[in-house]
Design a protein around this motif. Structure first.
Motif, PDB file in Angstrom:
ATOM      1  N   TYR A 103       0.834  -1.203   0.000  1.00  0.00           N
ATOM      2  CA  TYR A 103       0.000   0.000   0.000  1.00  0.00           C
ATOM      3  C   TYR A 103       0.871   1.256   0.000  1.00  0.00           C
ATOM      4  CZ  TYR A 103      -3.257   3.583   1.502  1.00  0.00           C
ATOM      5  OH  TYR A 103      -3.982   4.746   1.578  1.00  0.00           O
ATOM      6  N   GLN A 104       1.901   1.259   0.823  1.00  0.00           N
ATOM      7  CA  GLN A 104       2.786   2.418   0.885  1.00  0.00           C
ATOM      8  C   GLN A 104       3.491   2.624  -0.451  1.00  0.00           C
ATOM      9  OE1 GLN A 104       2.893   4.587   3.572  1.00  0.00           O
ATOM     10  NE2 GLN A 104       3.818   5.796   1.948  1.00  0.00           N
ATOM     11  N   TYR A 105       3.913   1.541  -1.086  1.00  0.00           N
ATOM     12  CA  TYR A 105       4.540   1.634  -2.402  1.00  0.00           C
ATOM     13  C   TYR A 105       3.578   2.274  -3.397  1.00  0.00           C
ATOM     14  CZ  TYR A 105       6.473   0.292  -6.909  1.00  0.00           C
ATOM     15  OH  TYR A 105       6.943   0.319  -8.196  1.00  0.00           O
ATOM     16  N   LYS A 109       3.781   5.759  -5.414  1.00  0.00           N
ATOM     17  CA  LYS A 109       3.723   5.744  -6.876  1.00  0.00           C
ATOM     18  C   LYS A 109       2.650   6.700  -7.386  1.00  0.00           C
ATOM     19  CE  LYS A 109       6.211   3.151  -9.478  1.00  0.00           C
ATOM     20  NZ  LYS A 109       7.516   3.611  -9.938  1.00  0.00           N
ATOM     21  N   VAL A 110       1.495   6.735  -6.726  1.00  0.00           N
ATOM     22  CA  VAL A 110       0.424   7.668  -7.109  1.00  0.00           C
ATOM     23  C   VAL A 110       0.926   9.097  -6.994  1.00  0.00           C
ATOM     24  CG1 VAL A 110      -1.800   8.607  -6.360  1.00  0.00           C
ATOM     25  CG2 VAL A 110      -1.525   6.135  -6.620  1.00  0.00           C
ATOM     26  N   LYS A 111       1.580   9.418  -5.884  1.00  0.00           N
ATOM     27  CA  LYS A 111       2.113  10.777  -5.690  1.00  0.00           C
ATOM     28  C   LYS A 111       3.144  11.095  -6.764  1.00  0.00           C
ATOM     29  CE  LYS A 111       3.920  14.250  -2.759  1.00  0.00           C
ATOM     30  NZ  LYS A 111       4.317  15.058  -3.870  1.00  0.00           N
ATOM     31  N   TRP A 112       3.995  10.140  -7.056  1.00  0.00           N
ATOM     32  CA  TRP A 112       5.018  10.330  -8.074  1.00  0.00           C
ATOM     33  C   TRP A 112       4.388  10.660  -9.427  1.00  0.00           C
ATOM     34  CZ3 TRP A 112       6.766   6.979 -12.167  1.00  0.00           C
ATOM     35  CH2 TRP A 112       8.010   7.313 -12.695  1.00  0.00           C
ATOM     36  N   TYR A 113       3.366   9.880  -9.825  1.00  0.00           N
ATOM     37  CA  TYR A 113       2.688  10.156 -11.099  1.00  0.00           C
ATOM     38  C   TYR A 113       1.965  11.503 -11.077  1.00  0.00           C
ATOM     39  CZ  TYR A 113       3.642   5.784 -13.503  1.00  0.00           C
ATOM     40  OH  TYR A 113       4.263   4.748 -14.161  1.00  0.00           O
ATOM     41  N   GLU A 114       1.375  11.847  -9.957  1.00  0.00           N
ATOM     42  CA  GLU A 114       0.717  13.155  -9.854  1.00  0.00           C
ATOM     43  C   GLU A 114       1.738  14.277 -10.023  1.00  0.00           C
ATOM     44  OE1 GLU A 114      -1.214  12.771  -6.053  1.00  0.00           O
ATOM     45  OE2 GLU A 114      -3.007  11.845  -6.944  1.00  0.00           O
ATOM     46  N   HIS A 119       3.764  18.479 -13.626  1.00  0.00           N
ATOM     47  CA  HIS A 119       5.025  19.045 -14.105  1.00  0.00           C
ATOM     48  C   HIS A 119       5.949  19.490 -12.968  1.00  0.00           C
ATOM     49  CE1 HIS A 119       3.234  18.779 -18.042  1.00  0.00           C
ATOM     50  NE2 HIS A 119       2.189  19.472 -17.611  1.00  0.00           N
ATOM     51  N   LYS A 120       5.887  18.791 -11.859  1.00  0.00           N
ATOM     52  CA  LYS A 120       6.790  19.072 -10.751  1.00  0.00           C
ATOM     53  C   LYS A 120       8.118  18.328 -10.915  1.00  0.00           C
ATOM     54  CE  LYS A 120       3.203  20.010  -7.334  1.00  0.00           C
ATOM     55  NZ  LYS A 120       2.599  19.587  -6.067  1.00  0.00           N
TER      56      LYS A 120
END
Length: 139
Positions: A103-105, A109-114, A119-120
């Motif tokens: 779940y943490q992974y 990953k969701v945050k990374w894609y967001e 464009h951060k």
């Protein structure tokens, strides 16, 4: 008293599963009416709740059957039953730890894609490009 259909809805188990459990003798308190239809009293409901939870925890049908048989033998099997339940609890705890890590992974990953979509950060998620980045660093 509950019919198979009623108990199926009450416990969110399929009618087929309930019949299967009863055919295996996992519900020793099962009652049958004069026509042979299964009827479930509160004790039978409790057996089914226990079976549902044991199966849901990953316990095999054979292990559940052995546990039910131990229960039917009474107090003399108390320590054996305790060990069975403790072992299953430990298995679940390990699974929970693994699921929490997964779940943490996924959360990361969701945050990374967001961040990429906003464009951060750059999109470097294509493994096909990773060797190119290594080669650039080597030069």
């Amino acid at each position: 008293m509950y019919s198979v259909k009623q108990i199926s809805k009450k416990l969110n188990l399929s009618e087929h599963t309930i019949r299967y459990y009863t055919d295996l003798g996992l519900v020793p308190s099962l009652i049958r009416d004069k026509n042979g239809h299964r009827l479930f009293d509160e004790q039978s409901v409790n057996w089914l709740i226990g079976i549902k939870n044991l199966r849901g925890s990953g316990m095999s049908i054979q292990a559940v059957k052995e546990y039910v048989d131990l229960c039917l033998q009474g107090e003399k099997t108390l320590e054996q039953r305790y060990r069975v339940i403790l072992q299953q609890k430990n298995i679940i705890e390990k699974q929970m730890t693994e699921v929490q890590a997964q779940y943490q992974y996924m959360t990361n990953k969701v945050k990374w894609y967001e961040d990429i979509m906003n464009h951060k950060i750059e999109d470097n998620s294509n493994p096909g490009n990773w060797n190119l980045e290594i080669k650039k660093e080597e030069k």
